[in-house]
Write a protein that holds these residues in place. Structure first.
Motif, mmCIF file in Angstrom:
data_model
loop_
_atom_site.group_PDB
_atom_site.id
_atom_site.type_symbol
_atom_site.label_atom_id
_atom_site.label_comp_id
_atom_site.label_asym_id
_atom_site.label_seq_id
_atom_site.Cartn_x
_atom_site.Cartn_y
_atom_site.Cartn_z
ATOM 1 N N UNK A 9 1.791 -42.984 15.244
ATOM 2 C CA UNK A 9 1.620 -41.515 14.681
ATOM 3 C C UNK A 9 3.344 -40.931 14.925
ATOM 4 N N UNK A 10 2.885 -39.824 14.441
ATOM 5 C CA UNK A 10 3.975 -38.842 14.470
ATOM 6 C C UNK A 10 3.978 -38.035 15.780
ATOM 7 N N UNK A 11 4.951 -37.225 16.269
ATOM 8 C CA UNK A 11 4.880 -36.294 16.898
ATOM 9 C C UNK A 11 4.215 -34.866 17.384
ATOM 10 N N UNK A 43 4.698 -27.995 27.496
ATOM 11 C CA UNK A 43 5.563 -27.738 26.825
ATOM 12 C C UNK A 43 5.690 -27.701 25.316
ATOM 13 N N UNK A 44 4.244 -27.846 25.108
ATOM 14 C CA UNK A 44 4.263 -28.271 23.123
ATOM 15 C C UNK A 44 4.458 -27.047 22.690
ATOM 16 N N UNK A 45 4.723 -27.143 21.719
ATOM 17 C CA UNK A 45 4.983 -28.307 20.843
ATOM 18 C C UNK A 45 5.970 -28.786 20.896
ATOM 19 N N UNK A 46 5.863 -30.330 20.029
ATOM 20 C CA UNK A 46 7.236 -30.579 20.189
ATOM 21 C C UNK A 46 7.672 -30.872 18.680
ATOM 22 N N UNK A 47 9.056 -30.688 18.505
ATOM 23 C CA UNK A 47 9.515 -30.955 17.087
ATOM 24 C C UNK A 47 10.161 -32.502 16.644
ATOM 25 N N UNK A 48 10.454 -33.100 17.680
ATOM 26 C CA UNK A 48 11.137 -34.334 17.396
ATOM 27 C C UNK A 48 10.619 -35.089 18.654
ATOM 28 N N UNK A 49 11.290 -36.035 18.655
ATOM 29 C CA UNK A 49 10.507 -37.626 19.533
ATOM 30 C C UNK A 49 12.150 -36.332 20.978
ATOM 31 N N UNK A 50 12.583 -36.174 20.582
ATOM 32 C CA UNK A 50 13.808 -36.325 21.626
ATOM 33 C C UNK A 50 13.379 -35.225 22.252
ATOM 34 N N UNK A 55 10.819 -33.536 27.808
ATOM 35 C CA UNK A 55 10.185 -33.080 28.442
ATOM 36 C C UNK A 55 9.858 -33.939 29.424
ATOM 37 N N UNK A 56 9.355 -34.837 28.920
ATOM 38 C CA UNK A 56 8.723 -36.047 29.741
ATOM 39 C C UNK A 56 9.722 -35.987 31.356
ATOM 40 N N UNK A 57 10.800 -36.501 31.250
ATOM 41 C CA UNK A 57 12.271 -36.429 31.637
ATOM 42 C C UNK A 57 11.555 -35.230 32.698
ATOM 43 N N UNK A 58 12.223 -34.267 31.621
ATOM 44 C CA UNK A 58 12.173 -33.151 32.949
ATOM 45 C C UNK A 58 11.146 -32.738 33.846
ATOM 46 N N UNK A 59 9.533 -33.658 33.010
ATOM 47 C CA UNK A 59 8.872 -33.441 34.286
ATOM 48 C C UNK A 59 8.638 -34.282 35.793
ATOM 49 N N UNK A 170 8.457 -44.937 23.854
ATOM 50 C CA UNK A 170 7.866 -43.958 22.734
ATOM 51 C C UNK A 170 8.107 -44.010 21.425
ATOM 52 N N UNK A 171 9.729 -44.564 21.083
ATOM 53 C CA UNK A 171 9.866 -45.215 20.068
ATOM 54 C C UNK A 171 8.332 -46.404 19.462
ATOM 55 N N UNK A 172 8.477 -46.956 20.361
ATOM 56 C CA UNK A 172 7.383 -47.692 19.998
ATOM 57 C C UNK A 172 6.276 -47.298 19.433
ATOM 58 N N UNK A 173 5.885 -46.540 20.000
ATOM 59 C CA UNK A 173 4.477 -45.599 19.159
ATOM 60 C C UNK A 173 4.677 -44.765 18.351
ATOM 61 N N UNK A 174 5.239 -44.475 18.730
ATOM 62 C CA UNK A 174 6.154 -43.552 16.930
ATOM 63 C C UNK A 174 6.573 -44.441 16.167
ATOM 64 N N UNK A 175 7.027 -45.602 16.146
ATOM 65 C CA UNK A 175 7.648 -46.541 14.929
ATOM 66 C C UNK A 175 6.563 -46.132 14.330
#
Length: 175
Positions: A9-11, A43-50, A55-59, A170-175
């Protein structure tokens, strides 16, 4: 009823999800802690996986210490009773298998169990390390070394390692 994302899937697709679907899709990125995805959704929308990961780490960083402790405690011990019982999450099972922890010799397993017990007794939570790319010997050495940390340093180290684990997932989900 919307379709939840699958690997690849995509970001942008994740960003477009309603809150409940976003949490369902990303709730396992942080072990048994869907509250992280729920808080990051705002915090959406997210432009990138980073950006999504940040945003998740900030949470997590913005959470109360008790919530952070619960997050650390949500992680299983490496090669511990959950692994033996087959009750790990699919992600944890794959991560531990990838590090060869399912192939420990009797001596390695005994050493891991002794170190895990000592670690839990010293810090009050399980040893957490992002095992991707590490072998059994490296994991055992890291566990022994981290027993020398003070409690605050080790708490911060666990949260940093959880952030790394989340990025791998997250990378595995986006792969």
């Amino acid at each position: 009823m919307s379709t939840l994302p699958t690997p690849g899937t995509t970001v942008a697709a994740l960003s477009a999800l309603p809150r409940a679907d976003f949490v369902a899709a990303l709730g396992g990125i942080f072990e048994h802690s869907p509250w992280v995805a729920e808080r990051a959704w705002a915090a959406r929308p997210f432009a990138t996986a980073d950006a999504l990961h940040a945003a998740m780490v900030a949470a997590v960083d913005g959470a109360a210490r008790g919530e952070q402790l619960a997050l650390i405690r949500a992680h299983p011990e490496l090669a511990g009773k959950e692994a033996a019982a087959g009750t790990l999450t699919a992600a944890s099972t794959g991560e531990q298998r990838g590090a060869g922890l399912d192939q420990c010799s009797a001596a390695e397993l005994q050493r891991l169990r002794e170190l895990n017990a000592a670690y839990r007794a010293r810090f009050g939570f399980p040893f957490v390390i992002a095992v991707k790319g590490l072998g059994r010997e490296q994991i055992i050495a890291a566990l022994a070394q981290r027993l020398t940390h003070d409690s605050d340093a080790e708490f911060r180290t666990c949260l940093a390692e959880i952030g790394k684990i989340a990025r791998f997932r997250l990378d595995a989900l986006l792969a």
